[in-house]
Write a protein that holds these residues in place. Structure first.
Motif, mmCIF file in Angstrom:
data_model
loop_
_atom_site.group_PDB
_atom_site.id
_atom_site.type_symbol
_atom_site.label_atom_id
_atom_site.label_comp_id
_atom_site.label_asym_id
_atom_site.label_seq_id
_atom_site.Cartn_x
_atom_site.Cartn_y
_atom_site.Cartn_z
ATOM 1 N N LYS A 1 0.842 -1.186 0.000
ATOM 2 C CA LYS A 1 0.000 0.000 0.000
ATOM 3 C C LYS A 1 0.882 1.242 0.000
ATOM 4 N N GLY A 2 0.430 2.257 -0.713
ATOM 5 C CA GLY A 2 1.166 3.510 -0.744
ATOM 6 C C GLY A 2 1.910 3.722 -2.047
ATOM 7 N N LYS A 3 2.577 4.862 -2.146
ATOM 8 C CA LYS A 3 3.350 5.208 -3.328
ATOM 9 C C LYS A 3 4.702 4.505 -3.287
ATOM 10 N N GLN A 4 5.366 4.468 -4.442
ATOM 11 C CA GLN A 4 6.623 3.735 -4.565
ATOM 12 C C GLN A 4 7.662 4.218 -3.568
ATOM 13 N N SER A 5 7.729 5.522 -3.329
ATOM 14 C CA SER A 5 8.747 6.073 -2.432
ATOM 15 C C SER A 5 8.514 5.711 -0.972
ATOM 16 N N SER A 6 7.271 5.337 -0.634
ATOM 17 C CA SER A 6 6.943 4.984 0.757
ATOM 18 C C SER A 6 6.080 3.727 0.799
ATOM 19 N N LEU A 7 6.375 2.773 -0.089
ATOM 20 C CA LEU A 7 5.569 1.557 -0.192
ATOM 21 C C LEU A 7 5.571 0.780 1.117
ATOM 22 N N GLN A 8 4.386 0.350 1.563
ATOM 23 C CA GLN A 8 4.221 -0.335 2.843
ATOM 24 C C GLN A 8 3.786 -1.776 2.625
ATOM 25 N N PRO A 9 4.646 -2.769 2.950
ATOM 26 C CA PRO A 9 4.215 -4.174 2.883
ATOM 27 C C PRO A 9 3.264 -4.486 4.039
ATOM 28 N N ILE A 10 2.242 -5.289 3.762
ATOM 29 C CA ILE A 10 1.236 -5.623 4.771
ATOM 30 C C ILE A 10 0.943 -7.116 4.713
ATOM 31 N N LEU A 11 0.747 -7.736 5.876
ATOM 32 C CA LEU A 11 0.271 -9.110 5.976
ATOM 33 C C LEU A 11 -1.126 -9.084 6.575
ATOM 34 N N LEU A 12 -2.044 -9.852 5.978
ATOM 35 C CA LEU A 12 -3.431 -9.862 6.438
ATOM 36 C C LEU A 12 -3.923 -11.291 6.609
ATOM 37 N N ASP A 13 -4.457 -11.598 7.790
ATOM 38 C CA ASP A 13 -5.118 -12.880 8.020
ATOM 39 C C ASP A 13 -6.571 -12.728 7.578
ATOM 40 N N PRO A 14 -6.980 -13.363 6.476
ATOM 41 C CA PRO A 14 -8.333 -13.140 5.959
ATOM 42 C C PRO A 14 -9.428 -13.706 6.855
ATOM 43 N N ILE A 15 -9.087 -14.615 7.770
ATOM 44 C CA ILE A 15 -10.100 -15.191 8.653
ATOM 45 C C ILE A 15 -10.362 -14.289 9.856
ATOM 46 N N SER A 16 -9.296 -13.902 10.568
ATOM 47 C CA SER A 16 -9.473 -13.082 11.774
ATOM 48 C C SER A 16 -9.495 -11.594 11.472
ATOM 49 N N GLY A 17 -8.981 -11.214 10.293
ATOM 50 C CA GLY A 17 -8.891 -9.788 9.966
ATOM 51 C C GLY A 17 -7.663 -9.123 10.549
ATOM 52 N N THR A 18 -6.802 -9.893 11.203
ATOM 53 C CA THR A 18 -5.580 -9.333 11.789
ATOM 54 C C THR A 18 -4.665 -8.785 10.694
ATOM 55 N N LYS A 19 -4.215 -7.550 10.881
ATOM 56 C CA LYS A 19 -3.332 -6.902 9.906
ATOM 57 C C LYS A 19 -2.002 -6.564 10.569
ATOM 58 N N ILE A 20 -0.916 -6.902 9.888
ATOM 59 C CA ILE A 20 0.422 -6.580 10.382
ATOM 60 C C ILE A 20 1.123 -5.726 9.335
ATOM 61 N N SER A 21 1.457 -4.500 9.718
ATOM 62 C CA SER A 21 2.181 -3.603 8.832
ATOM 63 C C SER A 21 3.682 -3.812 9.032
ATOM 64 N N LEU A 22 4.384 -4.116 7.958
ATOM 65 C CA LEU A 22 5.823 -4.313 8.011
ATOM 66 C C LEU A 22 6.525 -2.977 7.770
ATOM 67 N N PRO A 23 7.813 -2.869 8.122
ATOM 68 C CA PRO A 23 8.534 -1.609 7.909
ATOM 69 C C PRO A 23 8.501 -1.207 6.434
ATOM 70 N N PRO A 24 8.326 0.083 6.134
ATOM 71 C CA PRO A 24 8.245 0.531 4.730
ATOM 72 C C PRO A 24 9.572 0.358 3.998
ATOM 73 N N LEU A 25 9.506 0.409 2.675
ATOM 74 C CA LEU A 25 10.707 0.233 1.864
ATOM 75 C C LEU A 25 11.724 1.349 2.088
ATOM 76 N N SER A 26 11.270 2.485 2.576
ATOM 77 C CA SER A 26 12.186 3.598 2.812
ATOM 78 C C SER A 26 13.227 3.275 3.881
#
Length: 235
Positions: free
Chosen positions: A85-110
């Motif tokens: 998610k986000g623009k290339q300069s600040s792209l944010q990798p995300i992991l999502l558990d589709p069953i529980s809805g738990t979202k984990i934001s990983l450190p951005p590419l910056s």
């Protein structure tokens, strides 16, 4: 016991009933499913995914939570959806558990920079996780056309640890975890170059200094086996 008999879509519906059910579902063995976005017509940044439930032999769809609106699905690993998610300069990798809805934001590419090159990474290639348990898993990812390999442990400071030491002529063609060991197939741009099997112990950044075993395998060692086959692993 009842939850084990439910197909994937019904488990998602059950997880929003109450906190007790959501907690029980986390402890329940999950059905094996396969993401189908690369096999079926798929609109980028859509609000649902298509999947094949191997236990029910059916194709289904799941709505994604609003918390990932605008994100792009790039794959799945051990039951977790991989998104950016986000623009290339600040792209944010995300992991999502589709069953529980738990979202984990990983450190951005910056935050991805090598000691030999202070420029931040601009593209994300692969993401793999070591297990289904969010409290324990380690995340491995490659960046900038497979030139950078980095790891992090989301529940322990969530900072990228970059694998240093390989020349720019090498790339991490493929990465995968097996029994908590990270394996990376290493390719080279020049046919005359050789790369030997290597094993390293990496201490990840964070308060606990978690150790990960990394095994580097020359891709050339598989050339005599036959053409490379890419498989989308069941989730």
């Amino acid at each position: 016991m009842i939850f084990r008999r439910l197909p994937l879509t019904d488990r998602v519906h059950a997880s929003v009933v109450c906190r007790e059910w959501r907690s029980a579902l986390k402890e329940t063995v999950r059905p094996v499913w396969m993401l189908l976005f690369s096999l079926l017509p798929y609109a980028d940044k859509d609000d649902e995914i298509s999947f094949f439930d191997l236990s029910e032999n059916t194709i289904g769809k799941l709505k994604l939570p609003k918390s990932v609106d605008g994100a792009t699905i790039i794959g799945a690993s051990k039951g977790w959806l991989k998104l950016t998610k986000g623009k290339q300069s600040s792209l944010q990798p995300i992991l999502l558990d589709p069953i529980s809805g738990t979202k984990i934001s990983l450190p951005p590419l910056s935050t991805i920079t090598q000691s030999s090159n202070l420029k931040a990474a601009t593209s994300l290639d692969q993401i793999e996780i070591s297990s289904k348990d969010a409290s324990e898993f380690v995340v491995a990812a490659t960046f900038d056309n497979l030139k950078i390999l980095a790891l992090c442990k989301p529940k322990d400071n969530n900072k990228w640890t970059i694998v240093e030491g390989l020349d720019d002529k090498y790339c991490f063609d493929s990465i995968f975890f097996c029994d908590s060991i990270l394996y990376a197939l290493v390719d080279t741009e020049l046919e005359e170059d050789t790369f030997e099997f290597q094993t390293h112990s990496l201490k990840l950044l964070g308060e606990n200094g978690f150790d990960v075993i990394l095994k580097l395998i020359p891709l050339a060692s598989f050339q005599d086996i036959g053409p490379q086959i890419d498989l989308e692993h069941p989730m």
